[in-house]
Motif scaffolding. Structure first.
Motif, PDB file in Angstrom:
ATOM      1  N   GLY A   1      -7.551 -21.730   3.836  1.00 41.73           N
ATOM      2  CA  GLY A   1      -7.575 -22.160   2.442  1.00 41.73           C
ATOM      3  C   GLY A   1      -7.258 -23.629   2.287  1.00 41.73           C
ATOM      4  O   GLY A   1      -7.773 -24.301   1.400  1.00 41.73           O
ATOM      5  N   TYR A   2      -6.447 -24.173   3.220  1.00 41.42           N
ATOM      6  CA  TYR A   2      -6.231 -25.628   3.170  1.00 41.42           C
ATOM      7  C   TYR A   2      -7.532 -26.308   3.623  1.00 41.42           C
ATOM      8  O   TYR A   2      -8.134 -25.886   4.603  1.00 41.42           O
ATOM      9  N   PRO A   3      -7.983 -27.347   2.925  1.00 38.37           N
ATOM     10  CA  PRO A   3      -9.301 -27.924   3.253  1.00 38.37           C
ATOM     11  C   PRO A   3      -9.294 -28.792   4.503  1.00 38.37           C
ATOM     12  O   PRO A   3      -9.775 -29.919   4.508  1.00 38.37           O
ATOM     13  N   LEU A   4      -8.776 -28.245   5.584  1.00 35.72           N
ATOM     14  CA  LEU A   4      -8.702 -29.020   6.829  1.00 35.72           C
ATOM     15  C   LEU A   4     -10.106 -29.167   7.419  1.00 35.72           C
ATOM     16  O   LEU A   4     -10.880 -28.195   7.449  1.00 35.72           O
ATOM     17  N   LYS A   5     -10.425 -30.366   7.904  1.00 32.33           N
ATOM     18  CA  LYS A   5     -11.665 -30.573   8.673  1.00 32.33           C
ATOM     19  C   LYS A   5     -11.246 -31.026  10.061  1.00 32.33           C
ATOM     20  O   LYS A   5     -10.500 -32.010  10.194  1.00 32.33           O
ATOM     21  N   ALA A   6     -11.691 -30.300  11.090  1.00 30.60           N
ATOM     22  CA  ALA A   6     -11.167 -30.572  12.441  1.00 30.60           C
ATOM     23  C   ALA A   6     -12.301 -30.721  13.449  1.00 30.60           C
ATOM     24  O   ALA A   6     -13.320 -30.026  13.381  1.00 30.60           O
ATOM     25  N   ALA A   7     -12.061 -31.664  14.389  1.00 33.51           N
ATOM     26  CA  ALA A   7     -12.958 -31.812  15.551  1.00 33.51           C
ATOM     27  C   ALA A   7     -12.103 -31.561  16.790  1.00 33.51           C
ATOM     28  O   ALA A   7     -11.075 -32.219  16.984  1.00 33.51           O
ATOM     29  N   LEU A   8     -12.526 -30.603  17.598  1.00 30.90           N
ATOM     30  CA  LEU A   8     -11.781 -30.233  18.807  1.00 30.90           C
ATOM     31  C   LEU A   8     -12.531 -30.841  19.994  1.00 30.90           C
ATOM     32  O   LEU A   8     -13.604 -30.372  20.367  1.00 30.90           O
ATOM     33  N   LEU A   9     -11.968 -31.913  20.536  1.00 30.71           N
ATOM     34  CA  LEU A   9     -12.712 -32.664  21.557  1.00 30.71           C
ATOM     35  C   LEU A   9     -12.306 -32.210  22.957  1.00 30.71           C
ATOM     36  O   LEU A   9     -11.169 -32.405  23.374  1.00 30.71           O
ATOM     37  N   ARG A  10     -13.230 -31.629  23.675  1.00 31.76           N
ATOM     38  CA  ARG A  10     -12.956 -31.086  25.008  1.00 31.76           C
ATOM     39  C   ARG A  10     -13.374 -32.123  26.059  1.00 31.76           C
ATOM     40  O   ARG A  10     -14.541 -32.302  26.360  1.00 31.76           O
ATOM     41  N   TYR A  11     -12.330 -32.796  26.610  1.00 37.75           N
ATOM     42  CA  TYR A  11     -12.584 -33.867  27.581  1.00 37.75           C
ATOM     43  C   TYR A  11     -12.917 -33.257  28.933  1.00 37.75           C
ATOM     44  O   TYR A  11     -12.299 -32.274  29.331  1.00 37.75           O
ATOM     45  N   PHE A  12     -13.776 -33.921  29.660  1.00 38.63           N
ATOM     46  CA  PHE A  12     -13.968 -33.578  31.053  1.00 38.63           C
ATOM     47  C   PHE A  12     -13.004 -34.451  31.862  1.00 38.63           C
ATOM     48  O   PHE A  12     -11.797 -34.377  31.610  1.00 38.63           O
ATOM     49  N   ASN A  13     -13.462 -35.282  32.761  1.00 38.30           N
ATOM     50  CA  ASN A  13     -12.463 -36.004  33.569  1.00 38.30           C
ATOM     51  C   ASN A  13     -12.424 -37.488  33.213  1.00 38.30           C
ATOM     52  O   ASN A  13     -13.243 -38.256  33.721  1.00 38.30           O
ATOM     53  N   PRO A  14     -11.480 -37.905  32.380  1.00 32.68           N
ATOM     54  CA  PRO A  14     -11.418 -39.301  31.978  1.00 32.68           C
ATOM     55  C   PRO A  14     -10.981 -40.190  33.137  1.00 32.68           C
ATOM     56  O   PRO A  14     -10.019 -39.847  33.849  1.00 32.68           O
TER      57      PRO A  14
END
Ligand code: WQD
Length: 341
Positions: free
Chosen positions: A173-186
């Motif tokens: 219900g909270y208007p959160l907008k999220a990007a879940l960034l899955r890193y490989f090998n930095p």
């Protein structure tokens, strides 16, 4: 993009490089860090690159009251338009020895950050996740629809759990907008060699150990196994330049600003897989320096091969990698030499 953005773990390896790219994009980053796994030297490096030192709040994100108070202080000077949440412990091996330390820190800090976001009406959150959530994927390259098996380490489980916490909050219900960034090998470092990867003790990861071995600070590199079912017998990974990774965080924040609702995962990798021996050969081509190494036994927990299908980030975020493996290894070596200077 003129956003005030809290960067938790902003004095860390990926966080500090992201601070540079946020400024380059016109944002105002506010570094939030307890310096438990970084040093204040990073702030000197940032000053050298930016010409100014970014605002810093020294706070432990896992300490709820201290974190909420820090947000109050930051909010006095203006809106908090976004949060990039890096702050977490990230050593896979250590997490199996100290699971409670990892659960207490990585999960509590994420819950606290979301609570603070809600208190201040901040709706854009970028979360630092990892390809570790995939374990050993059935099919490679791996895309975001791949199943998440039971995590192979407490560290990996904290990433799966935090993704779920953020997803549940976005659906609450909270208007959160999220990007879940899955890193490989930095890997790699800023071209100035003023900031880079600073393992504060024995480096677990391949490239920082490799550069320290080349600098004669460590024993020769041990290649953990050459009997895997891969072309040269060594494990395959997707090594991505930290500056390409940093740019992806800015692209994700920009993308969130254009969405009405969002809670999406994105793979951040080059889409190319390279073996350990190929990394050694690429380093020697890039630098002209030989890597002292020997073949040793496998390391427990290593997956044979994983690399990204990064087409979703390219399509949705308009992001793709600019740097090659050799350029990243050259920058890693330049940084190692600057450390020793
Ligand atoms: C890469 C390859 C090793 C050291 C980890 C985390 C992951 C992410 C990145 C946080 C493997 C081999 C390594 C050495 C070696 N971190 N190697 N000799 O394990 O793919 O990923 O770091 O998000 O979550 O799991 O990276 O650099 O440790 O290993 O042969 O001295 O190099 O076996 O094949 P990994 P790594």
């Amino acid at each position: 993009m003129k956003k005030r953005v809290i960067v938790t773990g902003g004095a860390g390896y990926i966080g500090s490089h992201t601070v540079i790219e946020l400024v380059n994009a016109g944002c105002t980053p506010i570094v939030m860090d307890n310096f438990s796994n970084s040093t204040k030297e990073v702030l000197v490096g940032l000053h050298g690159i930016l010409g100014f030192e970014p605002e810093v709040e020294e706070v432990d994100c896992a300490d709820r009251s201290a974190l909420l108070a820090a947000f109050e202080r930051i909010a006095e000077d203006g809106s908090i338009d976004g949060i990039i949440h890096f702050a977490a412990f990230k050593a896979v091996g250590e997490s199996t020895q100290l699971p409670l330390k990892y659960y207490a820190n990585n999960i509590a800090s994420t819950v606290n950050i979301l609570e603070a976001a809600q208190q201040h009406g901040t709706t854009e959150v970028v979360f630092s996740s990892s390809c570790t959530v995939y374990g050993q994927p059935e099919a490679i390259p791996v895309d975001e629809s791949a199943p998440m098996p039971s995590a192979e380490s407490p560290y990996g489980y904290t990433k799966q759990a935090c993704e779920r916490i953020i997803t549940d909050f976005a659906a609450s219900g909270y208007p959160l907008k999220a990007a879940l960034l899955r890193y490989f090998n930095p890997i790699g470092a800023h071209s100035s060699s003023l900031i880079g990867e600073l393992p504060l003790n024995h480096p677990n990861n391949l490239v920082p150990y490799l550069t320290q071995a080349v600098a004669m600070l460590r024993d020769p590199l041990t290649v953990f196994g050459d009997d895997y079912p891969t072309p040269d017998g060594t494990c395959i990974r997707d090594y991505i330049h930290v500056m390409d990774l940093a740019k992806a965080h800015v692209a994700a924040l920009d993308w969130l600003g254009k969405q009405s609702t969002a809670c999406e995962a994105f793979n951040l990798g080059t889409g190319e897989g390279n073996s350990v021996l190929e990394v050694i050969q690429a380093f020697e081509r890039a630098t002209g320096v030989t890597v002292p190494h020997r073949i040793g036994p496998r390391r427990a927990g290593d997956v044979t091969a994983i690399f990204a299908d990064a087409s979703k980030a390219r399509r949705e975020l308009g992001w793709s990698c600019n740097f090659s493996l050799e350029e990243a290894l050259r920058d890693a070596w330049n940084w190692q030499q600057a450390l020793g200077a």
